[in-house]
Design an enzyme around this catalytic site. Structure first.
Site, PDB file in Angstrom:
ATOM      1  CG  ASN A 127      -2.288  -1.046   1.144  1.00 11.31           C
ATOM      2  OD1 ASN A 127      -2.414  -1.461   0.025  1.00 11.31           O
ATOM      3  ND2 ASN A 127      -2.810  -1.549   2.303  1.00 11.31           N
ATOM      4  CG  HIS A 128       2.584   3.553  -2.503  1.00  9.50           C
ATOM      5  ND1 HIS A 128       3.821   3.908  -3.233  1.00  9.50           N
ATOM      6  CD2 HIS A 128       3.265   2.056  -2.416  1.00  9.50           C
ATOM      7  CE1 HIS A 128       4.791   2.918  -3.133  1.00  9.50           C
ATOM      8  NE2 HIS A 128       4.396   1.826  -2.957  1.00  9.50           N
TER       9      HIS A 128
END
Length: 215
Positions: free
Chosen positions: A83-84
């Site tokens: 995830n970013h």
């Protein structure tokens, strides 16, 4: 009396070394797999943990897979480490490179910056088709079927068939009342001896008879 293969063996089909009872292969502390779940890989079943992507121990998310699941070659699990953050202008992870860039996160709750969608959970008696991809935090219910090359971004109910990219529910395998009955029976929790004794019923469509056997 024979009660099926021993769940503690690595190769349930001794002459076929591309299928394993997955529980006996796992080394990652945050992967949990139930008895009899198998992984079949065209090349090497040792690929399984390499196909659990971005699974960093410091994040703490788990991949939990139930009993009697069938996992085809090339199935991948994308974990929360992928995830970013999406709120800022840039999704680039500046802080991990240091050299002064790490200060970007001073005074900020890192958990809020990199969203964690929780554990990925696969129920019991689930069939994950060839090359399917399961995204972070997804829950797939018991008895579900995931089609080949599907990309599963949302939860899949018990005994549902899902396919496509992004995966959508194609249909339920049984009506809601039958699904409730099957979940109450939960044959996958029976002993190996009981499963062996009632194997023909488990492998049939006679739910009423299976209910009687469960009493």
């Amino acid at each position: 009396m024979l009660n099926g293969p021993h769940p503690g063996v690595l190769y349930p089909l001794p002459l076929y070394r591309k299928m394993v009872f997955l529980k006996n292969l796992i080394t990652h502390p945050n992967i949990e797999v139930g008895d009899y779940t198998y992984y079949d890989d065209f090349d090497d079943p040792q690929n399984f943990e390499r196909n659990v992507r971005y699974h960093f121990e410091f994040i703490g998310d788990k991949l939990i897979i139930g009993r009697f699941c069938a996992i085809a070659s090339g199935v991948e699990f994308i974990m929360n480490g992928a995830n970013h953050e999406l709120t800022p202008i840039s999704t680039f992870p500046f802080a991990i490179f240091g050299n002064g860039w790490e200060h970007i996160n001073e005074g900020i709750n890192i958990g809020n910056k990199y969203p964690n969608k929780g554990n990925t959970v696969i129920g019991n008696d689930v069939w994950l088709g060839y090359g399917a991809t399961i995204m972070p935090g997804v829950h797939i219910g018991s008895g579900a079927v995931i089609g080949a090359k599907a990309v599963v971004t949302r939860d899949v109910p018990d005994y549902a068939i899902a396919g496509g990219n992004p995966a959508r529910i194609v249909r339920k395998r049984f009506d809601d009342d039958t699904i409730e009955r099957l979940l109450r029976i939960a044959w996958w929790n029976w002993s190996a001896e009981t499963i062996t004794r009632h194997l023909k019923l488990i492998n049939s469509g006679d739910i009423e008879a299976l209910e009687k056997a469960a009493i």
